[in-house]
Scaffold this motif. Structure first.
Motif, PDB file in Angstrom:
ATOM      1  N   UNK A  85      11.907   7.626   7.578  1.00  0.00           N
ATOM      2  CA  UNK A  85      12.666   7.009   8.825  1.00  0.00           C
ATOM      3  C   UNK A  85      10.895   5.881   8.247  1.00  0.00           C
ATOM      4  N   UNK A  86      10.786   5.655   7.764  1.00  0.00           N
ATOM      5  CA  UNK A  86       9.479   4.511   7.797  1.00  0.00           C
ATOM      6  C   UNK A  86       9.626   3.689   6.624  1.00  0.00           C
ATOM      7  N   UNK A  87       9.595   2.151   6.620  1.00  0.00           N
ATOM      8  CA  UNK A  87       9.589   1.353   5.441  1.00  0.00           C
ATOM      9  C   UNK A  87       7.898   0.242   5.887  1.00  0.00           C
ATOM     10  N   UNK A  88       7.637   0.077   4.556  1.00  0.00           N
ATOM     11  CA  UNK A  88       6.102  -0.389   4.268  1.00  0.00           C
ATOM     12  C   UNK A  88       6.507  -1.432   2.729  1.00  0.00           C
ATOM     13  N   UNK A  89       6.377  -2.531   3.477  1.00  0.00           N
ATOM     14  CA  UNK A  89       5.709  -3.214   2.469  1.00  0.00           C
ATOM     15  C   UNK A  89       4.436  -3.424   1.422  1.00  0.00           C
ATOM     16  N   UNK A  90       4.342  -3.255   0.730  1.00  0.00           N
ATOM     17  CA  UNK A  90       2.823  -3.159  -0.212  1.00  0.00           C
ATOM     18  C   UNK A  90       2.952  -3.769  -1.386  1.00  0.00           C
ATOM     19  N   UNK A  91       1.319  -3.942  -1.100  1.00  0.00           N
ATOM     20  CA  UNK A  91       0.630  -4.950  -2.983  1.00  0.00           C
ATOM     21  C   UNK A  91       0.712  -3.883  -3.704  1.00  0.00           C
ATOM     22  N   UNK A  92       0.827  -4.777  -5.270  1.00  0.00           N
ATOM     23  CA  UNK A  92       0.557  -4.152  -5.799  1.00  0.00           C
ATOM     24  C   UNK A  92      -1.065  -4.425  -6.452  1.00  0.00           C
ATOM     25  N   UNK A  93      -1.745  -3.606  -7.152  1.00  0.00           N
ATOM     26  CA  UNK A  93      -3.009  -3.472  -7.023  1.00  0.00           C
ATOM     27  C   UNK A  93      -3.634  -4.432  -8.505  1.00  0.00           C
ATOM     28  N   UNK A  94      -4.586  -4.381  -9.108  1.00  0.00           N
ATOM     29  CA  UNK A  94      -4.810  -4.230 -11.235  1.00  0.00           C
ATOM     30  C   UNK A  94      -5.840  -2.790 -10.485  1.00  0.00           C
ATOM     31  N   UNK A  95      -5.609  -2.232 -10.873  1.00  0.00           N
ATOM     32  CA  UNK A  95      -6.236  -0.831 -11.071  1.00  0.00           C
ATOM     33  C   UNK A  95      -7.599  -0.731 -11.306  1.00  0.00           C
ATOM     34  N   UNK A  96      -8.699  -1.747 -11.396  1.00  0.00           N
ATOM     35  CA  UNK A  96     -10.149  -1.705 -11.200  1.00  0.00           C
ATOM     36  C   UNK A  96     -10.067  -2.245  -9.614  1.00  0.00           C
ATOM     37  N   UNK A  97      -9.392  -2.723  -9.367  1.00  0.00           N
ATOM     38  CA  UNK A  97      -9.786  -3.352  -7.829  1.00  0.00           C
ATOM     39  C   UNK A  97      -9.309  -1.794  -7.020  1.00  0.00           C
ATOM     40  N   UNK A  98      -9.271  -0.526  -6.811  1.00  0.00           N
ATOM     41  CA  UNK A  98      -8.910   0.097  -6.065  1.00  0.00           C
ATOM     42  C   UNK A  98     -10.215   0.852  -5.966  1.00  0.00           C
ATOM     43  N   UNK A  99     -10.261   0.807  -4.487  1.00  0.00           N
ATOM     44  CA  UNK A  99     -11.954   1.427  -3.809  1.00  0.00           C
ATOM     45  C   UNK A  99     -12.418   2.724  -4.228  1.00  0.00           C
ATOM     46  N   UNK A 100     -13.358   3.071  -4.547  1.00  0.00           N
ATOM     47  CA  UNK A 100     -13.627   4.604  -4.863  1.00  0.00           C
ATOM     48  C   UNK A 100     -13.629   5.314  -3.509  1.00  0.00           C
ATOM     49  N   UNK A 101     -13.289   4.943  -2.302  1.00  0.00           N
ATOM     50  CA  UNK A 101     -13.231   5.759  -1.636  1.00  0.00           C
ATOM     51  C   UNK A 101     -11.880   6.621  -1.896  1.00  0.00           C
ATOM     52  N   UNK A 102     -10.225   5.342  -2.337  1.00  0.00           N
ATOM     53  CA  UNK A 102      -9.496   6.130  -2.339  1.00  0.00           C
ATOM     54  C   UNK A 102      -9.346   7.775  -3.549  1.00  0.00           C
ATOM     55  N   UNK A 103     -10.380   6.259  -4.579  1.00  0.00           N
ATOM     56  CA  UNK A 103     -10.188   7.601  -6.082  1.00  0.00           C
ATOM     57  C   UNK A 103     -10.994   9.396  -5.569  1.00  0.00           C
ATOM     58  N   UNK A 104     -12.238   8.656  -4.714  1.00  0.00           N
ATOM     59  CA  UNK A 104     -12.659  10.349  -4.510  1.00  0.00           C
ATOM     60  C   UNK A 104     -12.242  11.506  -3.088  1.00  0.00           C
ATOM     61  N   UNK A 105     -10.856  10.613  -2.356  1.00  0.00           N
ATOM     62  CA  UNK A 105      -9.520  11.343  -1.841  1.00  0.00           C
ATOM     63  C   UNK A 105      -8.765  12.003  -2.663  1.00  0.00           C
ATOM     64  N   UNK A 106      -8.378  11.226  -3.434  1.00  0.00           N
ATOM     65  CA  UNK A 106      -7.814  11.957  -4.231  1.00  0.00           C
ATOM     66  C   UNK A 106      -8.054  12.754  -5.280  1.00  0.00           C
ATOM     67  N   UNK A 107      -9.573  13.069  -5.566  1.00  0.00           N
ATOM     68  CA  UNK A 107     -10.058  13.702  -6.478  1.00  0.00           C
ATOM     69  C   UNK A 107     -10.117  15.311  -5.614  1.00  0.00           C
ATOM     70  N   UNK A 108     -10.210  14.660  -3.893  1.00  0.00           N
ATOM     71  CA  UNK A 108     -10.541  15.712  -3.117  1.00  0.00           C
ATOM     72  C   UNK A 108      -9.822  16.141  -2.936  1.00  0.00           C
ATOM     73  N   UNK A 109      -8.217  15.731  -3.003  1.00  0.00           N
ATOM     74  CA  UNK A 109      -7.014  16.422  -2.659  1.00  0.00           C
ATOM     75  C   UNK A 109      -6.601  17.577  -4.277  1.00  0.00           C
ATOM     76  N   UNK A 110      -7.100  16.591  -5.335  1.00  0.00           N
ATOM     77  CA  UNK A 110      -6.545  17.231  -6.661  1.00  0.00           C
ATOM     78  C   UNK A 110      -7.527  18.736  -7.070  1.00  0.00           C
TER      79      UNK A 110
END
Length: 114
Positions: A85-110
């Motif tokens: 039931x939740x709608x969001x408007x998101x921005x598209x990011x350049x991949x080089x600008x993805x924060x390391x904390x997000x990459x670490x969280x994905x790695x942890x999840x995987x």
């Protein structure tokens, strides 16, 4: 902890949610995954991908991804993400600008799930 490698393909975000498309390395099946991360809690949820298509709207290419209980529509700059039931408007990011904390969280999840 075994490190799982992945390639980030797409990254969409706002202050509430992050949606990423990633490809696991060939050692990890080369599978494409979509994950949603709650920005406040850092809770990761894997989205079940169903289909994709492209639409032309007002001379603009719109890429549509359909998931179980969700839909993501994007162009080069913005995306609309509807989940349950939740709608969001998101921005598209350049991949080089993805924060390391997000990459670490994905790695942890995987590491825990795949």
């Amino acid at each position: 902890m075994t490190k799982k490698t992945f390639e980030l393909i797409n990254y969409f975000f706002n202050e509430n949610v992050i949606v990423t498309e990633l490809k696991l390395s060939s050692e990890n099946d080369g599978k494409i995954l979509w994950v949603k991360i709650n920005s406040a809690t850092r809770e990761v949820e894997e989205l079940t991908f169903l289909s994709s298509k492209s639409e032309r709207v007002n001379d603009n290419d719109i890429f549509v991804r359909i998931f179980e209980n969700a839909e993501l529509r994007s162009d080069k700059f913005f995306a609309k993400f509807q989940h349950n039931q939740e709608g969001q408007i998101l921005m598209v990011s350049e991949l080089e600008q993805v924060p390391q904390i997000v990459l670490d969280k994905i790695e942890e999840y995987l590491s825990s799930k795949h």
